[in-house]
Design an enzyme around this catalytic site. Structure first.
Site, PDB file in Angstrom:
ATOM      1  CG  ASP A 139      -0.025  -0.347  -7.055  1.00 21.41           C
ATOM      2  OD1 ASP A 139      -0.848  -1.028  -6.436  1.00 21.41           O
ATOM      3  OD2 ASP A 139       0.008  -0.278  -8.294  1.00 21.41           O
ATOM      4  CB  THR A 140       1.009   4.045  -1.825  1.00 22.37           C
ATOM      5  OG1 THR A 140       0.811   4.877  -2.969  1.00 22.37           O
ATOM      6  CG2 THR A 140       1.719   4.848  -0.759  1.00 22.37           C
ATOM      7  CB  VAL A 141       4.211   0.428   1.187  1.00 26.87           C
ATOM      8  CG1 VAL A 141       4.084  -0.654   0.123  1.00 26.87           C
ATOM      9  CG2 VAL A 141       5.564   1.101   1.095  1.00 26.87           C
ATOM     10  CG  MET A 184      -1.018   2.895   1.708  1.00 30.36           C
ATOM     11  SD  MET A 184      -0.450   1.176   1.842  1.00 30.36           S
ATOM     12  CE  MET A 184      -1.633   0.518   3.006  1.00 30.36           C
TER      13      MET A 184
END
Length: 526
Positions: free
Chosen positions: A349-351, A431
């Site tokens: 999970d990344t932004v 992402m």
């Protein structure tokens, strides 16, 4: 131009400033920062701080970031490494003597020292117009007063409930009433709001010294971690020279290892020898070439990339035309290579945040706590979810990514910047954990080889190498063509990544923003 009878969205077009993020509240906060006198760095840090509250499964002040920045959109692209390091006591001998065969995904030994807050403070001091208090104000508001949980966030949150329930502080904060919030619920994080206020008042020292650091270190030590207050005090991000390659007349900029940005450049170097524009952009031939280039580049990523203080193969060697020729020679347009192992590439999970302001300062900014809610550990008094980047380390002393004191692990998160003739053309990012290099290449080739606008390029159906994951938008004919070439093809469990981009048209004086519908966000400009 897109078919307006089909579902989709148009790119956003403006002249004065543009922001694209994966969350509406983050985009709106950044736009407000620009319109109130802040520049692109101020807006990017503000957006990242908001997302640290409203996308808690993906990012937070217990994580890391990497940044590419092109001041006024011209000249040298600055690369900032805001990734943290292993504790000073983290030797491979200690882990081997204590029975570890690999670094765990959760627990204290997965936690590296967070680098995000140091990066925010340093970037604002060096390049911003506003201070850390202004940048954190919207995030404090949402943490204290509450924010509405968005749909993709809720979907990801639901999948983390078992891990969150294992930590008392995590369960108390992120499982209110014993369950994850659902879309439309209002969620509050008062402990995090108080922590952000301390940072707003004291800057970097508010996180890496005093009561916040003491609470984090105390909890990690209680669980058996090797972290110390000295490790926190010593944390410092740094500027590096960006690395780049040329693709069809554009220069593609990445931050150098310890992240995997080099992997995308390797793929582009290989693909530059094929006439992609002559094939169907949605067809098996194009997708096969990308998959094969990816398999070669990811092999090198896994074997060679690490903290640059600990590697033997130079970036220059890997990016040479001779090496690209060597890799390309292994690819056949028809049968898939058989000598390479099939890759298993976990997601995370990344932004990602893309900002361009009225002065054309261009920022490409990416943040993460790695797995959903990171290590699963939440510092009880501060409300900080701690990342699990340490799980990327190896325990093989011969591997360049072997854990060592104060060493940075190999990172998945990677911002991108496209430039041409010494000017920024597009800060962009995709992402999705291991997918990110592949996503960068797919986005860029969609635009450069197939003349798609940024929104079309982001929306387009995706595949991923390894056991080939083909998103639902990939046509039946393309899937069958990949199988006929020898690829095993499956449908991914989750959407492949997400992405944002802001395209600068210097001649027209316009900005074009795009944001991925696979997430909750949007682009806005004015």
């Amino acid at each position: 131009m897109r078919d307006f009878q089909l579902p989709g969205r148009s790119p956003v077009r403006a002249t004065e400033g543009m922001v694209a993020t994966s969350h509406p509240l983050s985009t709106l906060a950044a736009i407000h920062m620009l319109r109130s006198g802040g520049n692109a760095i101020d807006a990017a840090v503000c957006a990242a701080a908001v997302q640290a509250v409203v996308e808690p499964q993906s990012t937070g002040i217990g994580g890391d970031c990497f940044v590419l920045y092109c001041p006024k959109g011209q000249g040298e692209v600055l690369a900032f490494n805001g990734s943290g390091r292993a504790p000073a006591a983290a030797t491979v001998d200690w882990y081997q003597e204590n029975g570890f065969s690999e670094l765990p995904k959760q627990g204290p030994h997965a936690v590296t020292i967070p680098g995000a807050v140091d990066a925010w403070c340093g970037l604002l001091e060096d390049h911003g117009r506003k201070g850390i208090a202004d940048a954190l104000a919207p995030a404090i508001h949402y943490a204290e007063n509450g924010y509405v949980v968005h749909d993709r966030v809720a979907c990801d949150w639901e999948e983390s409930k078992i891990d969150l329930s294992a930590d008392k502080a995590a369960a108390r904060i992120f499982l209110p009433g014993g369950k994850p919030p659902t879309a439309g619920d209002v969620h509050r994080q008062p402990e995090l709001a108080a922590t952000l206020r301390i940072i707003a008042e004291n800057g970097r020292a508010g996180f890496y010294e005093g009561q916040v650091a003491e609470d984090i270190v105390g909890r990690l030590r209680q669980l058996g971690g090797l972290h110390t207050l000295d490790d926190f005090a010593a944390t410092k991000g740094d500027y590096k020279a960006a690395i780049s390659t040329s693709y069809r007349g554009y220069d593609i900029q990445q931050t150098p290892p310890n992240n995997q940005g080099l992997t995308a450049l390797l793929m582009l170097n290989v693909l530059s020898g094929f006439d992609l524009a002559a094939v169907d952009p949605s067809g098996a031939e194009r997708l096969h070439l990308e998959v094969e280039a990816g398999r070669l580049a990811y092999r090198d990523r896994d074997n060679l990339l690490a903290d640059q203080d600990h590697v033997t193969v130079s970036v220059k060697t890997l990016l040479s035309s001779a090496y690209a020729d060597q890799l390309r020679a292994a690819i056949d347009p028809q049968p898939a290579m058989t000598e390479l192992p099939r890759l298993e590439l976990p997601g995370s999970d990344t932004v990602y945040i893309s900002v361009v302001d009225g002065d054309r300062n261009a920022v490409s900014f990416i943040s993460s706590t790695y797995d959903s809610f990171g290590s699963g550990i939440v510092s009880p008094k501060t409300g900080i979810a701690l990342q699990n980047r340490g799980t990327s380390f190896r325990l093989d002393p011969k591997h360049p990514n072997c854990i060592a004191p104060r060493k940075r692990p190999m990172h998945t998160i990677m911002p991108g910047m496209m430039t041409k003739n010494g000017r920024a053309v597009m800060p962009f990012g995709v992402m999705g954990g291991g997918y990110q290099p592949f996503g960068h290449v797919h986005l860029l080739t969609n635009m450069i080889d197939f003349n798609m606008d940024p929104q079309q390029a982001i929306d387009a159906a995706r595949v991923f190498c390894g056991v080939v994951e083909a998103g639902r938008g990939v046509g039946v004919g393309a899937v069958e063509g990949l199988r006929q070439r020898g690829h095993q093809v499956v449908e991914p469990r989750h959407p492949l990544g997400g992405g944002q981009a802001v395209l600068i048209d210097w001649d027209k004086g316009t900005l074009t923003g795009a944001s991925d519908a696979r997430k909750d966000g949007l682009a806005l400009g004015y």
